[in-house]
Design a protein around this motif. Sequence first.
Motif, PDB file in Angstrom:
ATOM      1  N   PHE A   1      -4.768  -6.736  -7.247  1.00 23.25           N
ATOM      2  CA  PHE A   1      -4.184  -5.401  -7.424  1.00 23.25           C
ATOM      3  C   PHE A   1      -2.765  -5.485  -8.023  1.00 23.25           C
ATOM      4  O   PHE A   1      -2.350  -4.590  -8.765  1.00 23.25           O
ATOM      5  CB  PHE A   1      -4.170  -4.631  -6.101  1.00 23.25           C
TER       6      PHE A   1
ATOM      7  N   TYR B   1      -1.671  -3.618 -11.410  1.00 24.70           N
ATOM      8  CA  TYR B   1      -0.450  -2.822 -11.513  1.00 24.70           C
ATOM      9  C   TYR B   1       0.337  -3.203 -12.763  1.00 24.70           C
ATOM     10  O   TYR B   1       0.804  -2.354 -13.511  1.00 24.70           O
ATOM     11  CB  TYR B   1       0.400  -3.044 -10.251  1.00 24.70           C
TER      12      TYR B   1
ATOM     13  N   THR C   1     -14.335   2.089  -3.345  1.00 23.57           N
ATOM     14  CA  THR C   1     -13.866   1.361  -2.159  1.00 23.57           C
ATOM     15  C   THR C   1     -14.824   1.474  -0.962  1.00 23.57           C
ATOM     16  O   THR C   1     -14.381   1.622   0.186  1.00 23.57           O
ATOM     17  CB  THR C   1     -12.456   1.822  -1.730  1.00 23.57           C
TER      18      THR C   1
ATOM     19  N   THR D   1      -7.857  -2.581   2.334  1.00 21.59           N
ATOM     20  CA  THR D   1      -7.673  -2.301   0.905  1.00 21.59           C
ATOM     21  C   THR D   1      -6.572  -1.266   0.676  1.00 21.59           C
ATOM     22  O   THR D   1      -5.708  -1.441  -0.185  1.00 21.59           O
ATOM     23  CB  THR D   1      -9.003  -1.799   0.289  1.00 21.59           C
ATOM     24  N   TYR D   2      -6.574  -0.202   1.463  1.00 24.56           N
ATOM     25  CA  TYR D   2      -5.559   0.838   1.264  1.00 24.56           C
ATOM     26  C   TYR D   2      -4.169   0.379   1.696  1.00 24.56           C
ATOM     27  O   TYR D   2      -3.170   0.800   1.124  1.00 24.56           O
ATOM     28  CB  TYR D   2      -5.981   2.149   1.958  1.00 24.56           C
TER      29      TYR D   2
ATOM     30  N   LEU E   1      -3.013  -1.591  -1.289  1.00 28.21           N
ATOM     31  CA  LEU E   1      -2.705  -0.694  -2.413  1.00 28.21           C
ATOM     32  C   LEU E   1      -1.388   0.056  -2.186  1.00 28.21           C
ATOM     33  O   LEU E   1      -0.586   0.223  -3.104  1.00 28.21           O
ATOM     34  CB  LEU E   1      -3.848   0.309  -2.621  1.00 28.21           C
TER      35      LEU E   1
ATOM     36  N   VAL F   1      -1.008   6.546  -3.347  1.00 27.77           N
ATOM     37  CA  VAL F   1      -2.381   6.086  -3.110  1.00 27.77           C
ATOM     38  C   VAL F   1      -3.120   7.161  -2.326  1.00 27.77           C
ATOM     39  O   VAL F   1      -2.669   7.580  -1.262  1.00 27.77           O
ATOM     40  CB  VAL F   1      -2.403   4.758  -2.319  1.00 27.77           C
TER      41      VAL F   1
ATOM     42  N   ALA G   1      -4.955   5.169  -7.151  1.00 29.00           N
ATOM     43  CA  ALA G   1      -3.663   4.505  -6.970  1.00 29.00           C
ATOM     44  C   ALA G   1      -2.875   4.670  -8.263  1.00 29.00           C
ATOM     45  O   ALA G   1      -3.363   4.318  -9.333  1.00 29.00           O
ATOM     46  CB  ALA G   1      -3.874   3.030  -6.648  1.00 29.00           C
TER      47      ALA G   1
END
Lengths: 278, 278
Positions: A172, A176, A189, A202-203, A206, A213, A233
């Motif tokens: 991630f 980005y 997801t 995962t969150y 992120l 997000v 995101a």
Amino acid sequence: MEMWFYEKHIPGAGICLKIKKTLYSKKSKYQEVQILETEEFGRMLVIDGMVMTTERDEFIYHEMLVHVPIFTHPNPENILVIGGGDGGTVRELVEHRDIKKITMVEIDKDVIDASKKFLPGLSGQLNNPRFKLIIGDGIKYVKSSTGKFDVIILDSSDPVGPAKELFSRDFFKNVYRCLKPDGILVAQTETPFMDKEVIKKTYKILKKIFPLVKLYFAPIPTYPSGMWSFAFASKKYDPLVNFDIERAMDKKFPTKYYNEDVHRGAFMLPEFMKRLVR
Amino acid sequence: MEMWFYEKHIPGAGICLKIKKTLYSKKSKYQEVQILETEEFGRMLVIDGMVMTTERDEFIYHEMLVHVPIFTHPNPENILVIGGGDGGTVRELVEHRDIKKITMVEIDKDVIDASKKFLPGLSGQLNNPRFKLIIGDGIKYVKSSTGKFDVIILDSSDPVGPAKELFSRDFFKNVYRCLKPDGILVAQTETPFMDKEVIKKTYKILKKIFPLVKLYFAPIPTYPSGMWSFAFASKKYDPLVNFDIERAMDKKFPTKYYNEDVHRGAFMLPEFMKRLVR
């Protein structure tokens, strides 16, 4: 003789679909790839025994993965898709005339070949002049790429097998970096009803990387629990505040799931989902 | 030995759930009633081979059936439930302190008895002092009753067997008559993904009787297609315009699905559902 396909989503629960015949079956370099003709859901892409997509309900997944970020970003010109070998995501992207370039990095050429041959309704735009295919590892691709994409769409299989690294912090961070200063990542997801730990983790990752997000959701009949989540995101744009509702209402292509109402409704989360990503 | 329960939702598709044991099984006067202990979804009520409710996902159905009309009606005092023998709907109604009287007309006493014994998490309020049980035919009840209810909730099984008449014009006309001049009917109306004809017909009938009819939806994992619809049919109040958001936010009881966001999001319909009820 009756032939049935079963997928256990968790050890004690799953779905069953009656099969007319097997159209394609191959052990590729990465995974087992099958295309089955079902009785009720049209043709179905199965990878390692898991339903990836069916002709009858794929519209929900692909429309929600694509149109939510594209109608939020004010000027989406350069798009990267990671995974997405069946072609459904590209098909939806191509509908947007303002998109100039779509690059897709899919690891498994066999998925693309099978889809081109047996899923023309999904793969029909894989020869579009605005589309560029790279057969390769999405993880490596984002490591060596730079910040040029407006939107990156992570259209991966479940986080087991080759897709496992696609839910990691390093990946991630690279995504980005590959986005422009106002770029958006959207990722599938998993199911908030069953994969609570995957979603929490995962969150959390992120949120450490992206300033904004949000989770959004849609019901998808053939996916585990029938309830699916997507991560939005973003470096700058908010999917509700910056949503270009006039562009969405003026769109010149038909949709079966997505519209300007469901764009907003999908972010209105049930209590247990809110708690998961708090 | 492994024991699995299968329900075919349509001839070529369904769900499978691993069963630990059968807790209750009886051919009642009206239908076959079973309570099974599943591996993953807790205890499950099955009628004529169809999943009615499971401990793991019943919260979505019952919260959405009850809190949407109750937080819309400004003064919901007298409520009628038709069906609902498992008790989940009554449990959610009882949480609202402003409700003075809940009458439930359930045709099958065996469903209530089984639920009281094996589903205490659902049936726990069936002895509440504000609750009155009538064992009888809901269709006959609304024929002979008069306009005294603020809210009527149709918590029926699928429109086959004893519940078939619950989707008819005559029945809905009687329901209308049983409601006060500002009353609300909420009914479960099957899956918009598969039961398109049932939904088209039901909403057409409702729209001829009620001035305001809206469909709302929620994902329910163990129901066919995992996507469920509810009808909000009302003489006066609109579920979005008249929604008492402050009362919903101030509620003193916990929910797992319902909240003030999802109340509104559930009415933001995907394109194919909009077309169904247009």
